[in-house]
Design a protein around this motif. Structure first.
Motif, PDB file in Angstrom:
ATOM      1  N   LYS A   1       0.823  -1.210   0.000  1.00 37.66           N
ATOM      2  CA  LYS A   1       0.000   0.000   0.000  1.00 37.66           C
ATOM      3  C   LYS A   1       0.861   1.265   0.000  1.00 37.66           C
ATOM      4  O   LYS A   1       0.645   2.189  -0.790  1.00 37.66           O
ATOM      5  N   GLY A   2       1.850   1.282   0.896  1.00 35.10           N
ATOM      6  CA  GLY A   2       2.698   2.481   0.993  1.00 35.10           C
ATOM      7  C   GLY A   2       3.430   2.758  -0.309  1.00 35.10           C
ATOM      8  O   GLY A   2       3.464   3.896  -0.801  1.00 35.10           O
ATOM      9  N   CYS A   3       3.977   1.702  -0.874  1.00 38.33           N
ATOM     10  CA  CYS A   3       4.763   1.850  -2.108  1.00 38.33           C
ATOM     11  C   CYS A   3       3.897   2.388  -3.251  1.00 38.33           C
ATOM     12  O   CYS A   3       4.283   3.327  -3.954  1.00 38.33           O
ATOM     13  N   LEU A   4       2.699   1.806  -3.420  1.00 40.43           N
ATOM     14  CA  LEU A   4       1.883   2.191  -4.576  1.00 40.43           C
ATOM     15  C   LEU A   4       1.217   3.553  -4.378  1.00 40.43           C
ATOM     16  O   LEU A   4       1.046   4.305  -5.350  1.00 40.43           O
ATOM     17  N   ILE A   5       0.865   3.886  -3.132  1.00 42.42           N
ATOM     18  CA  ILE A   5       0.307   5.229  -2.905  1.00 42.42           C
ATOM     19  C   ILE A   5       1.396   6.288  -3.127  1.00 42.42           C
ATOM     20  O   ILE A   5       1.163   7.305  -3.795  1.00 42.42           O
ATOM     21  N   ASP A   6       2.598   6.023  -2.611  1.00 44.17           N
ATOM     22  CA  ASP A   6       3.704   6.966  -2.853  1.00 44.17           C
ATOM     23  C   ASP A   6       3.953   7.127  -4.350  1.00 44.17           C
ATOM     24  O   ASP A   6       4.163   8.234  -4.847  1.00 44.17           O
ATOM     25  N   PHE A   7       3.927   5.997  -5.061  1.00 37.59           N
ATOM     26  CA  PHE A   7       4.130   6.059  -6.504  1.00 37.59           C
ATOM     27  C   PHE A   7       3.064   6.936  -7.160  1.00 37.59           C
ATOM     28  O   PHE A   7       3.371   7.838  -7.944  1.00 37.59           O
ATOM     29  N   ALA A   8       1.772   6.676  -6.835  1.00 36.41           N
ATOM     30  CA  ALA A   8       0.682   7.401  -7.499  1.00 36.41           C
ATOM     31  C   ALA A   8       0.793   8.905  -7.221  1.00 36.41           C
ATOM     32  O   ALA A   8       0.589   9.730  -8.116  1.00 36.41           O
ATOM     33  N   ARG A   9       1.152   9.256  -5.992  1.00 36.03           N
ATOM     34  CA  ARG A   9       1.279  10.680  -5.645  1.00 36.03           C
ATOM     35  C   ARG A   9       2.446  11.330  -6.381  1.00 36.03           C
ATOM     36  O   ARG A   9       2.338  12.461  -6.855  1.00 36.03           O
ATOM     37  N   ALA A  10       3.555  10.605  -6.471  1.00 33.78           N
ATOM     38  CA  ALA A  10       4.716  11.165  -7.182  1.00 33.78           C
ATOM     39  C   ALA A  10       4.409  11.277  -8.675  1.00 33.78           C
ATOM     40  O   ALA A  10       4.705  12.288  -9.312  1.00 33.78           O
ATOM     41  N   PHE A  11       3.789  10.249  -9.229  1.00 33.86           N
ATOM     42  CA  PHE A  11       3.563  10.235 -10.670  1.00 33.86           C
ATOM     43  C   PHE A  11       2.570  11.311 -11.088  1.00 33.86           C
ATOM     44  O   PHE A  11       2.798  12.041 -12.057  1.00 33.86           O
ATOM     45  N   PHE A  12       1.450  11.404 -10.363  1.00 31.61           N
ATOM     46  CA  PHE A  12       0.441  12.401 -10.754  1.00 31.61           C
ATOM     47  C   PHE A  12       0.715  13.775 -10.147  1.00 31.61           C
ATOM     48  O   PHE A  12      -0.010  14.729 -10.406  1.00 31.61           O
ATOM     49  N   GLU A  13       1.772  13.856  -9.345  1.00 28.99           N
ATOM     50  CA  GLU A  13       2.200  15.135  -8.781  1.00 28.99           C
ATOM     51  C   GLU A  13       1.102  15.784  -7.943  1.00 28.99           C
ATOM     52  O   GLU A  13       0.834  16.984  -8.054  1.00 28.99           O
ATOM     53  N   VAL A  14       0.410  14.970  -7.145  1.00 27.02           N
ATOM     54  CA  VAL A  14      -0.605  15.472  -6.214  1.00 27.02           C
ATOM     55  C   VAL A  14      -0.289  14.860  -4.843  1.00 27.02           C
ATOM     56  O   VAL A  14      -0.444  13.650  -4.652  1.00 27.02           O
TER      57      VAL A  14
END
Ligand code: PHE
Length: 357
Positions: A228-241
């Motif tokens: 969960k932590g890895c994929l949420i961090d990824f999504a936030r970094a990728f979409f820049e939100v």
């Protein structure tokens, strides 16, 4: 014949020669095979010996003198010509650069670079595998046995059957590279696999060739919280939100248990998609804890090792991030499209920008 006359005539012509070509003409006219001096020397043959000796010496001296004069004039003219070239051909390094037509980075390449940078910062390495796969790597080892309905769902492109009844296929997802990576080296694993995948399908949201990125993390204590932590961090970094809402929705994949899909928050108000705002959800990837049977299939002991895997469509997240409406346009190679949606080289707006805002 007057030798002094010849001497002054040619010395003058040599001094007057304004360039190397003219000088060479003078040389030929004086000393060439049919030159005036050469002719005169030939005429010596008809003289009596006494006369011939004196005249011969005088001509030879003149010949040497003219040759020397030509050489020194030549040096002067060559130096002058070099000077002139240096003056004329000088490059003004302060002049503005000439415009060169510039290529663009395709959004797929751009997004693969972004993914690599984000996951690279989390300690992932990049792995690759072939696009032509065995049935075992693409299905069986991933806990999708022969008669499993998931095989039908994958709309697989098969190669003709071989004599032994086996047939190769175009990989339908990047998951076979999980199998290859785990068979190639002992755990732990922390890798991503960007690459091409193929399914027999074509409409606004499907093309027969598309791209996925796979992720695999296996270690002794890797658990669902890491997923969960890895994929949420990824999504936030990728979409820049930074505060991008995220939820994990239960799902099913034969090779993970439990399985989930990651949704991110968005709004679709007024027909316009905005990521990170509003109360709607958008699916971006599939994931789960790697099924113990998959670990067994590759010789990794599931009582010692565990971890998670995920897979997502690269076109899909590229379309969402960069507002590209039609999947099929990715592969039409229309230069106008590429100029519009493409990226300048070395423009990688990822973690640094995404996380510090
Ligand atoms: N391979 C799955 C697909 O193509 C995605 C996936 C990968 C799901 C890894 C879970 C874990 O749909």
């Amino acid at each position: 014949m007057n030798i002094d006359h010849l001497r002054s005539e040619f010395l003058e012509a040599i001094a007057d020669a304004g360039d190397l070509d003219t000088l060479d003409q003078v040389r030929v006219a004086a000393l060439g095979k049919k030159g005036r001096l050469t002719e005169q020397m030939r005429a010596l043959a008809g003289m009596d010996p006494e006369q011939r000796k004196a005249a011969g010496q005088a001509f030879n001296a003149l010949k040497d003198e003219l040759a020397a004069a030509i050489e020194s004039r030549k040096a002067v003219l060559a130096a002058a010509r070099l000077e002139a070239r240096l003056r004329e051909e000088r490059i003004d390094v302060t002049a503005p650069a000439r415009f060169e037509a510039e290529g663009r980075i395709h959004p797929i390449s751009q997004v693969i670079d972004e993914l690599t940078e984000i996951f690279g910062d989390m300690g992932f390495t990049v792995a690759e595998g072939p696009e032509i796969e065995t049935d075992f790597n693409n299905f069986t080892a991933l806990n999708i046995p022969e008669e499993h309905p998931a095989r039908q769902m994958h709309d697989t492109f098969y190669f003709p059957e071989k004599e032994d009844g086996s047939r190769l296929l175009l990989r339908t997802h990047t998951s076979p590279v999980q199998i290859r990576a785990m068979m190639a080296a002992p755990p732990p694993y922390r890798l991503i696999v960007p690459g091409r995948t193929y399914r027999y399908d074509y409409d606004i949201t499907h093309t027969p060739m598309f791209h996925q990125v796979e992720g695999l993390v296996i270690d002794r204590t890797t658990h669902m919280g890491h997923l969960k932590g890895c994929l949420i961090d990824f999504a936030r970094a990728f979409f820049e939100v930074d505060d991008l809402p995220a939820r994990f929705r239960p799902s099913y994949f034969p090779f993970t248990e439990p399985s989930a899909e990651l949704d991110i928050g968005c709004s679709r108000e007024g027909g316009e998609l905005r990521i990170g705002a509003g109360s709607d959800w958008l699916e971006i990837l599939g994931c789960g804890m790697v099924h113990p049977r998959v670990l067994e299939n590759v010789g990794v002991d599931p009582t010692e090792y565990q971890g998670f895997a995920f897979g997502m469509g690269i076109e899909r997240i590229a379309m969402l991030k960069y507002g590209i409406p039609d999947l099929r346009t990715f592969f039409e190679s229309d230069l106008r499209w590429l100029r519009h949606y493409g990226f300048a080289a070395l423009d990688i707006p990822t973690l640094a920008r995404g996380m510090t805002r």
